[in-house]
Write a protein that holds these residues in place. Structure first.
Motif, short mmCIF file in Angstrom:
data_model
loop_
_atom_site.label_atom_id
_atom_site.label_comp_id
_atom_site.label_asym_id
_atom_site.label_seq_id
_atom_site.Cartn_x
_atom_site.Cartn_y
_atom_site.Cartn_z
N SER A 110 -2.19 3.13 -8.07
CA SER A 110 -2.49 3.75 -6.78
C SER A 110 -3.93 3.46 -6.45
CB SER A 110 -2.27 5.26 -6.85
OG SER A 110 -0.90 5.55 -7.02
N GLY A 111 -4.21 3.36 -5.16
CA GLY A 111 -5.58 3.10 -4.74
C GLY A 111 -5.66 2.86 -3.24
N THR A 112 -6.72 2.17 -2.85
CA THR A 112 -6.96 1.88 -1.44
C THR A 112 -6.67 0.41 -1.18
OG1 THR A 112 -8.65 3.59 -1.33
CG2 THR A 112 -8.63 1.96 0.44
N LEU A 113 -5.67 0.17 -0.34
CA LEU A 113 -5.31 -1.17 0.09
C LEU A 113 -6.06 -1.45 1.38
CD1 LEU A 113 -3.47 -3.75 0.31
CD2 LEU A 113 -1.84 -2.27 1.52
N SER A 114 -6.72 -2.59 1.46
CA SER A 114 -7.34 -3.03 2.71
C SER A 114 -6.64 -4.31 3.15
CB SER A 114 -8.83 -3.28 2.52
OG SER A 114 -9.50 -2.09 2.22
N PHE A 115 -6.23 -4.33 4.43
CA PHE A 115 -5.58 -5.52 4.96
C PHE A 115 -6.03 -5.75 6.39
CE2 PHE A 115 -2.77 -2.01 5.91
CZ PHE A 115 -2.26 -2.27 7.17
N GLN A 116 -5.88 -6.98 6.84
CA GLN A 116 -6.30 -7.39 8.18
C GLN A 116 -5.15 -8.17 8.80
OE1 GLN A 116 -9.64 -10.09 8.23
NE2 GLN A 116 -10.30 -9.38 10.24
N GLY A 117 -4.41 -7.52 9.68
CA GLY A 117 -3.22 -8.16 10.25
C GLY A 117 -2.19 -8.34 9.16
N THR A 118 -1.85 -9.59 8.88
CA THR A 118 -0.89 -9.89 7.81
C THR A 118 -1.60 -10.43 6.57
OG1 THR A 118 -0.55 -12.13 8.66
CG2 THR A 118 0.96 -10.41 9.45
N ARG A 119 -2.90 -10.26 6.48
CA ARG A 119 -3.72 -10.80 5.39
C ARG A 119 -4.16 -9.70 4.44
NH1 ARG A 119 -8.57 -12.85 7.97
NH2 ARG A 119 -7.26 -14.56 8.66
N PHE A 120 -3.92 -9.89 3.15
CA PHE A 120 -4.41 -9.00 2.11
C PHE A 120 -5.92 -9.20 2.00
CE2 PHE A 120 -5.81 -8.64 -2.32
CZ PHE A 120 -5.38 -7.36 -2.65
N VAL A 121 -6.68 -8.08 1.95
CA VAL A 121 -8.13 -8.17 1.80
C VAL A 121 -8.51 -7.73 0.39
CG1 VAL A 121 -10.37 -7.34 2.62
CG2 VAL A 121 -8.55 -7.87 4.26
N SER A 122 -8.09 -6.50 -0.01
CA SER A 122 -8.43 -6.03 -1.34
C SER A 122 -7.58 -4.82 -1.71
CB SER A 122 -9.92 -5.62 -1.42
OG SER A 122 -10.15 -4.50 -0.61
N PHE A 123 -7.61 -4.49 -2.99
CA PHE A 123 -6.98 -3.28 -3.48
C PHE A 123 -7.94 -2.68 -4.50
CE2 PHE A 123 -4.29 -0.80 -6.36
CZ PHE A 123 -3.66 0.03 -5.45
N ILE A 124 -8.40 -1.47 -4.23
CA ILE A 124 -9.32 -0.78 -5.14
C ILE A 124 -8.55 0.35 -5.81
CG2 ILE A 124 -11.48 0.50 -5.36
CD1 ILE A 124 -12.41 -1.03 -2.80
N ARG A 125 -8.38 0.22 -7.13
CA ARG A 125 -7.64 1.19 -7.92
C ARG A 125 -8.39 2.51 -8.00
NH1 ARG A 125 -7.69 -2.01 -11.63
NH2 ARG A 125 -5.88 -3.28 -11.29
N MET A 126 -7.64 3.61 -7.96
CA MET A 126 -8.26 4.94 -8.12
C MET A 126 -8.37 5.28 -9.57
SD MET A 126 -6.73 7.48 -5.35
CE MET A 126 -6.84 7.19 -3.62
#
Length: 126
Positions: A110-126
């Motif tokens: 689980s964490g914070t998913l960052s995306f831009q449109g249909t593009r994966f940017v990052s995933f920061i785990r909690m």
């Protein structure tokens, strides 16, 4: 006067080759234009951070066979990695991700998913 058979296999080849060339060239141009369009659309979108959970991971391997000049068969492959995230509202989003991100993500994280449109940017785990 009887029927004269005027079948010419080279005539058929010279007719089909330009048609096939135009079709293949058209598909390549269409793919390039579509990729540029998707990329431009994603660039205009805001980066959205959301709470999410890693639900599934998968990969797709494409194998290519090539004949070399010395008539030996060579093989190459491409691997594409995908991760499905589930948002807090139950919505699921799948993104292609780089191999180094794929290796770091674990189903259930689980964490914070960052995306831009249909593009994966990052995933920061909690």
């Amino acid at each position: 006067m009887g029927f004269i058979n005027s079948y010419n296999p080279f005539g058929l080849m010279f007719t089909l080759f330009p048609i096939m060339f135009i079709i293949v060239f058209g598909v390549i141009i269409f793919s390039i234009v579509k990729n540029i369009s998707v990329n431009m659309h994603n660039n205009k979108q805001p980066v959205i951070p959301v709470e999410a959970k890693v639900v599934t991971k998968r990969y797709n391997v494409s194998t290519h066979h090539h004949n070399s000049a010395d008539n030996n068969m060579h093989h190459s492959s491409s691997t594409f990695y995908y991760v499905t995230f589930e948002l807090n509202n139950g919505e699921r989003l799948e993104f292609p991700v780089p191999s180094y991100e794929f290796g770091m993500l674990v189903e259930g994280d689980s964490g914070t998913l960052s995306f831009q449109g249909t593009r994966f940017v990052s995933f920061i785990r909690m």
